[in-house]
Design an enzyme around this catalytic site. Structure first.
Site, short mmCIF file in Angstrom:
data_model
loop_
_atom_site.label_atom_id
_atom_site.label_comp_id
_atom_site.label_asym_id
_atom_site.label_seq_id
_atom_site.Cartn_x
_atom_site.Cartn_y
_atom_site.Cartn_z
N SER A 86 0.80 -1.22 0.00
CA SER A 86 0.00 0.00 0.00
C SER A 86 0.83 1.27 0.00
O SER A 86 0.31 2.34 -0.33
CB SER A 86 -0.94 0.01 1.22
OG SER A 86 -1.83 -1.09 1.16
N ALA A 87 2.10 1.20 0.37
CA ALA A 87 2.93 2.40 0.46
C ALA A 87 4.24 2.17 -0.27
O ALA A 87 4.73 1.03 -0.41
CB ALA A 87 3.21 2.76 1.92
#
Length: 337
Positions: free
Chosen positions: A9-10
């Site tokens: 997600s990052a």
């Protein structure tokens, strides 16, 4: 061929552990949320695999955090003869699966969707409590003001968006966000308000007539005539208005590419649409979701989806974008009355 798909997600999260020790011939990696299927590497993977290949994913929530998207992706791949293997759940789908396997897919997908909803709810609760205590300052900007100015300057000089994202350690989506966002505005209570009285008269008075001064300088104070400076005649070039734009865009029999500029962006495969005066109108891009795959959709300058949202050709989508702007001009004119 065994094709791996990895998602975190990052940007700063580690991707190595997801398929560690799993033999794959090629890997596609996304560093973004799984809330939908609008992901560059997912789209590339879907276009790369062929019948007989196997797509290997660490877990179902890495492929999609939405049950509908998960089912659609698995069904689309298996319908093309591509196997889908989930390592964590020890499940493989081929399109000829038992009802129990389909049930497990639905249950595990629903759990992933539930987990994402709970994460969002806990985040909102935490922010609300922090605001109540007066300690919430919001998310830290990805770039400082100096970095943002440098990014815009380098983009204006023609540097590729992918190279900019790599240089600043951000995603391409964040790059486009900064490019579409102007410099921070002044606080509302100190922002100077423009005096439009003279310019309004210039646009409406007969050519050669003398413009008069604004009626007041301050509330209840008439401006002395001696302080009114003479205003020169306006230049022959008229500003572009919604009326002149409508006249140009509705010329019978004229192709849309002669009305506006349609430029392809080689990095993301879509098209940027600008008016002849350089005004940015929006984008046209190919739909990647199964329901409309291969067709074109448009977004206006505010990234609002144009409805109806799917067209068979780029030119049809551009025509839909122009009609969206004309309809919006009509609504604004009606509201102004």
């Amino acid at each position: 061929m065994r094709v791996g798909y990895v998602r975190v997600s990052a940007v700063d999260q580690n991707t190595a552990r997801q398929l560690d020790g799993i033999a794959v011939d090629k890997t596609f990696t996304d560093k973004m949320s799984g809330k939908d299927t609008d992901r560059d590497q997912l789209t590339a993977m879907l276009g790369y695999v062929r019948e007989g290949d196997t797509v290997v994913v660490h877990s179902m929530d890495r492929l999609a955090r939405n049950l509908g998207d998960l089912l659609t992706l698995v069904q689309d791949l298996t319908a093309r003869g591509v196997r889908v293997e989930f390592v964590k759940e020890v499940l493989t789908f081929t399109g000829e699966d038992s009802p129990i396997a389909q049930l497990m897919l639905s249950i595990m997908g629903a759990v992933a969707q539930f987990e994402r909803a709970m994460i969002g709810e806990r985040q909102r609760e935490g922010i609300a409590k922090a605001k109540a205590r007066g300690v919430y300052t919001g998310r830290k900007p990805a770039l400082s003001q100096e970095q943002a100015r440098e990014l815009r300057a380098r983009a204006a000089a023609g540097e590729r968006k992918t190279a900019l994202a790599r240089a600043f350690g951000i995603s391409r989506d964040t790059v486009y966000t900064y490019l579409q966002t102007s410099a921070p505005a002044l606080p509302v209570d100190t922002r100077p308000l423009p005096d439009t009285a003279v310019s309004d008269q210039l646009l409406t008075r007969p050519r050669g007539a003398q413009a008069s001064a604004p009626a007041t300088e301050q509330a209840g104070t008439v401006a002395p005539a001696s302080r009114v400076a003479p205003v020169p005649d306006p230049a022959p070039r008229r500003p572009v208005t919604s009326g002149s734009r409508r006249a140009r865009w509705t010329t019978p029999g004229k192709p849309v590419r002669e009305l506006v500029t349609v430029a392809r962006d080689p990095e993301w495969g879509g098209y940027r649409v600008t008016d002849r005066d350089g005004t940015y109108l929006g984008t046209i891009q190919r739909q990647t979701k199964t329901s409309g795959k291969g067709r074109w959709q448009g977004h206006d300058e505010h990234n609002q989806l144009i409805t109806p949202g799917l067209w068979n050709t780029v030119d049809d989508a551009v025509a839909g974008l122009l009609q969206h702007h004309l309809d919006r001009d009509t609504r604004r004119a009606a509201t102004a009355r």
